[in-house]
Design an enzyme around this catalytic site. Structure first.
Site, PDB file in Angstrom:
ATOM      1  N   LYS A  22     -17.208 -15.372  -6.288  1.00  0.00           N
ATOM      2  CA  LYS A  22     -18.411 -16.115  -6.428  1.00  0.00           C
ATOM      3  C   LYS A  22     -19.764 -15.553  -6.228  1.00  0.00           C
ATOM      4  CE  LYS A  22     -21.231 -18.838  -4.813  1.00  0.00           C
ATOM      5  NZ  LYS A  22     -22.674 -19.155  -5.338  1.00  0.00           N
ATOM      6  N   GLU A  24     -20.333  -9.691   6.223  1.00  0.00           N
ATOM      7  CA  GLU A  24     -21.348  -8.687   6.212  1.00  0.00           C
ATOM      8  C   GLU A  24     -22.555  -9.503   6.188  1.00  0.00           C
ATOM      9  OE1 GLU A  24     -24.288  -6.655   5.413  1.00  0.00           O
ATOM     10  OE2 GLU A  24     -23.682  -5.850   3.516  1.00  0.00           O
ATOM     11  N   CYS A  30     -29.743  -5.679   3.106  1.00  0.00           N
ATOM     12  CA  CYS A  30     -29.333  -6.318   4.383  1.00  0.00           C
ATOM     13  C   CYS A  30     -29.601  -5.198   5.452  1.00  0.00           C
ATOM     14  CB  CYS A  30     -28.030  -6.458   4.814  1.00  0.00           C
ATOM     15  SG  CYS A  30     -26.983  -5.124   3.855  1.00  0.00           S
ATOM     16  N   GLU A  78     -35.163 -11.632  10.048  1.00  0.00           N
ATOM     17  CA  GLU A  78     -35.058 -10.941   8.829  1.00  0.00           C
ATOM     18  C   GLU A  78     -35.814 -11.384   7.958  1.00  0.00           C
ATOM     19  OE1 GLU A  78     -30.863 -11.364   6.498  1.00  0.00           O
ATOM     20  OE2 GLU A  78     -31.197  -9.004   6.638  1.00  0.00           O
TER      21      GLU A  78
HETATM   22  P1  NDP Z   1     -26.960 -17.090   1.521  1.00  0.00           P
HETATM   23  O1  NDP Z   1     -26.084 -16.462   2.494  1.00  0.00           O
HETATM   24  O2  NDP Z   1     -27.006 -18.439   1.403  1.00  0.00           O
HETATM   25  O3  NDP Z   1     -25.997 -16.639   0.003  1.00  0.00           O
HETATM   26  C1  NDP Z   1     -24.883 -15.701  -0.203  1.00  0.00           C
HETATM   27  C2  NDP Z   1     -23.826 -16.368  -0.886  1.00  0.00           C
HETATM   28  O4  NDP Z   1     -23.171 -17.276  -0.223  1.00  0.00           O
HETATM   29  C3  NDP Z   1     -24.468 -16.749  -2.309  1.00  0.00           C
HETATM   30  O5  NDP Z   1     -23.520 -16.619  -3.305  1.00  0.00           O
HETATM   31  C4  NDP Z   1     -24.606 -18.478  -1.947  1.00  0.00           C
HETATM   32  O6  NDP Z   1     -24.507 -19.006  -2.985  1.00  0.00           O
HETATM   33  C5  NDP Z   1     -23.268 -18.617  -1.139  1.00  0.00           C
HETATM   34  N1  NDP Z   1     -23.212 -19.731  -0.213  1.00  0.00           N
HETATM   35  C6  NDP Z   1     -24.238 -20.440  -0.042  1.00  0.00           C
HETATM   36  N2  NDP Z   1     -24.020 -21.164   1.024  1.00  0.00           N
HETATM   37  C7  NDP Z   1     -22.486 -21.397   1.167  1.00  0.00           C
HETATM   38  C8  NDP Z   1     -21.656 -21.867   2.011  1.00  0.00           C
HETATM   39  N3  NDP Z   1     -21.895 -22.911   2.791  1.00  0.00           N
HETATM   40  N4  NDP Z   1     -20.275 -21.411   1.834  1.00  0.00           N
HETATM   41  C9  NDP Z   1     -19.776 -20.186   1.238  1.00  0.00           C
HETATM   42  N5  NDP Z   1     -20.859 -19.803   0.341  1.00  0.00           N
HETATM   43  C10 NDP Z   1     -22.184 -20.112   0.461  1.00  0.00           C
HETATM   44  O7  NDP Z   1     -28.107 -16.377   1.269  1.00  0.00           O
HETATM   45  P2  NDP Z   1     -29.391 -16.902   0.463  1.00  0.00           P
HETATM   46  O8  NDP Z   1     -29.334 -16.329  -0.769  1.00  0.00           O
HETATM   47  O9  NDP Z   1     -29.578 -18.304   0.697  1.00  0.00           O
HETATM   48  O10 NDP Z   1     -30.695 -16.104   1.497  1.00  0.00           O
HETATM   49  C11 NDP Z   1     -31.118 -16.642   2.514  1.00  0.00           C
HETATM   50  C12 NDP Z   1     -31.549 -15.613   3.445  1.00  0.00           C
HETATM   51  O11 NDP Z   1     -30.141 -14.783   3.951  1.00  0.00           O
HETATM   52  C13 NDP Z   1     -32.462 -14.354   3.037  1.00  0.00           C
HETATM   53  O12 NDP Z   1     -33.666 -15.014   3.029  1.00  0.00           O
HETATM   54  C14 NDP Z   1     -32.007 -13.174   3.552  1.00  0.00           C
HETATM   55  O13 NDP Z   1     -32.891 -13.122   4.825  1.00  0.00           O
HETATM   56  C15 NDP Z   1     -30.600 -13.662   4.002  1.00  0.00           C
HETATM   57  N6  NDP Z   1     -29.455 -12.781   3.271  1.00  0.00           N
HETATM   58  C16 NDP Z   1     -29.010 -11.620   3.615  1.00  0.00           C
HETATM   59  C17 NDP Z   1     -28.284 -11.014   2.880  1.00  0.00           C
HETATM   60  C18 NDP Z   1     -27.400  -9.768   3.303  1.00  0.00           C
HETATM   61  O14 NDP Z   1     -27.044  -8.852   2.564  1.00  0.00           O
HETATM   62  N7  NDP Z   1     -27.558  -9.414   4.597  1.00  0.00           N
HETATM   63  C19 NDP Z   1     -27.981 -11.163   1.414  1.00  0.00           C
HETATM   64  C20 NDP Z   1     -28.737 -12.285   1.113  1.00  0.00           C
HETATM   65  C21 NDP Z   1     -29.408 -13.114   1.866  1.00  0.00           C
HETATM   66  P3  NDP Z   1     -25.867 -19.293  -3.724  1.00  0.00           P
HETATM   67  O15 NDP Z   1     -26.564 -18.269  -4.170  1.00  0.00           O
HETATM   68  O16 NDP Z   1     -25.570 -20.267  -4.803  1.00  0.00           O
HETATM   69  O17 NDP Z   1     -26.651 -20.081  -2.753  1.00  0.00           O
END
Ligand code: NDP
Length: 464
Positions: free
Chosen positions: A170, A244, A278, A375
């Site tokens: 996904k 992660e 990250c 973050e």
């Molecule tokens: P999320 O953790 O929401 O998104 C990561 C993935 O998980 C996306 O594919 C998202 O879908 C999906 N997702 C969202 N909600 C759920 C759920 N309840 N169950 C399973 N999968 C889910 O990150 P965001 O994009 O919302 O970013 C928010 C914050 O997270 C950022 O501001 C940043 O600080 C942090 N972040 C950290 C990352 C890292 O690598 N450490 C990567 C991305 C974000 P969808 O995209 O459709 O929401």
């Protein structure tokens, strides 16, 4: 260079097809806010179908297939990624907003390298240190973020497939296009139907994949908040889980560090990929005696960075991936000012349309400030100072995260001492953001658990 269809279906059982409900959503170019295309929105019925396709492929084809045969497919995917690398690089920059020189030189080559690396393991699993006959787990449900869309897909798929699992992937809502192009590459490589399935959608789609009873293994990269929700869903189900999550890395510069080299490492650490990383070195810890000099050199270097069109190969800083992320960066930066830190950005004209944020440096930051603890996931650096190595370690570890860290010093003994003391999965010495598929990556504490990459990355997809 790249042709984008007006709409895309879900990739299930080797074919593209619309979602059962007919639902779809738009993905936009964050540099212009213009729509790129419509993408199918997967819901529960689609997740059922994808998991069923993955199960059949696992039981009938991919699971029983000799590793040496699986390897051939992975090598083929790797080679096609290389052949089509320019197409992938342009598409990734369009959908994500990151500069073409990064997609061209980092994202795409590293994604191909991951497939090459794990192809090499596929027929050698019995020599990987997990016993004489390590078995795959079954169907892997994999949810990835928007910051390195293709690379994260490669990190998830390559080891899973090499170990003999099948996958339901996904991608993030805002960056689905390179995962769909990768699905096309799977077709081109004649990967058996159902071995890789790609479900585009939003958070709810990810939640449905994670919760599906037909999934044996969950792998997630993203925010700590969602990681916690996933851990709760998976608890007690017997599914294997790797997470992660976020980070707030310290990049520690000692007074004997080669300053010009360190400046490049600081810039790379926090401004690479607009800071949407990250393991970004978002907290600069600099020894007090050289702090003014380092900050002065850093400011001068930041004045030379070019922000703008991601498709211009001279661009250093591209667009922020979404309005939502821009709002978050804006809010946290305002909090930094309100809490008393000093904010600075180089003179920098932002394009009128799209999502943009100038490179920003905060000095006078204290450990209690939100910008030192949360973050930000954007091009924002918080500078703190220290006097002794002990103080550097205590400040570096003063975070709930533990993903990565950097150390800059001339003394090898100090590097080793710091690496032992800092609670971080990866510690880079006199460099930053160095990645290699052979090297494991992962965190402590709220940065998650499990390792991706290297021999360790296989363990996550084997019944060991
Ligand atoms: P999320 O953790 O929401 O998104 C990561 C993935 O998980 C996306 O594919 C998202 O879908 C999906 N997702 C969202 N909600 C759920 C759920 N309840 N169950 C399973 N999968 C889910 O990150 P965001 O994009 O919302 O970013 C928010 C914050 O997270 C950022 O501001 C940043 O600080 C942090 N972040 C950290 C990352 C890292 O690598 N450490 C990567 C991305 C974000 P969808 O995209 O459709 O929401």
């Amino acid at each position: 260079m790249v042709s984008i269809e007006p709409e895309y279906g879900l990739f299930v059982g080797g074919e593209f097809a619309p979602a059962a409900s007919g639902g779809a959503f738009e993905t936009v170019n964050p540099a212009t806010e213009e729509p790129l295309t419509q993408v199918a929105l997967a819901e529960a019925a689609d997740v059922d179908r994808a998991v069923a396709a993955a199960r059949i492929a696992y039981e009938r084809i991919w699971g029983p297939m000799p590793g040496s045969e699986r390897a051939k497919y992975l090598y083929r995917i790797a080679r096609i990624l290389q052949e089509r690398s320019r197409e992938f690089a342009v598409l990734e920059s369009l959908d994500n907003g990151k500069p073409i020189k990064e997609t061209r030189d980092v994202d795409i080559p590293l994604a191909a390298a991951h497939f090459f690396y794990y192809a090499g393991w596929a027929d050698k699993l019995e020599h990987a240190g997990f016993g004489p006959d390590p078995r795959p787990l079954g169907v892997a449900g994999q949810v990835i973020p928007w910051n390195f869309p293709l690379l994260m897909a490669a990190w998830k798929l390559a080891p899973a497939l090499a170990a003999g699992n099948t996958c339901v992937l996904k991608p993030a809502e805002t960056t689905p296009l390179t995962a769909l192009l990768l699905a096309e590459v799977c077709q081109q490589a004649e990967l058996p139907p159902g071995v890789v399935n790609v479900l585009t959608g939003a958070g709810q789609t990810g939640a449905a994949v994670v919760a599906h009873p037909g999934v044996d293994k969950v792998a997630f990269t993203g925010s700590t908040e969602v990681g916690i929700a996933i851990a709760k869903t998976v608890a007690g189900t017997g599914k294997k889980l790797t997470l992660e999550l976020g980070g707030k890395a310290a990049n520690v510069v000692f007074d004997d560090a080669p300053v010009e080299q360190a400046i490049e490492g600081i810039v790379n650490g926090i401004f690479f990929n607009q800071g949407h990383v990250c393991c970004a070195g978002s907290r600069l810890l600099v020894q007090e005696s050289v702090a003014d000099h380092v900050v002065d050199r850093l400011r001068r270097r930041l004045m030379t960075l070019r922000l703008g069109d991601p498709l211009d190969k001279n661009t250093d800083i591209g667009a922020i991936n979404s309005r939502q992320q821009l709002d978050k960066i804006t809010e946290l930066s305002a909090a930094g000012e309100a809490e008393g830190a000093h904010r600075w950005s180089p003179p920098c004209e932002l394009p009128k349309k799209g999502f943009w944020f100038a490179p920003t440096v905060f000095t006078g930051v204290s450990q209690s400030h939100r910008i030192a603890r949360e973050e930000i996931f954007g091009p924002v650096l918080s500078v703190l100072t220290f006097r002794t190595p002990e103080e550097a370690v205590s400040k570096a570890n003063n975070t709930p995260y533990g993903l990565s860290a950097g150390v800059w010093t001339e003394k090898g003994s100090r590097i080793l001492w710091m690496a032992q003391k800092m609670r971080a999965g990866v510690v880079w010495a006199n460099t930053y953001n160095m990645f290699d598929p052979a090297s494991p990556f992962g965190g402590y504490r709220e940065s998650g658990f499990g390792r991706e990459g290297g021999r360790h990355g296989l363990a996550a997809y084997l019944d060991v």
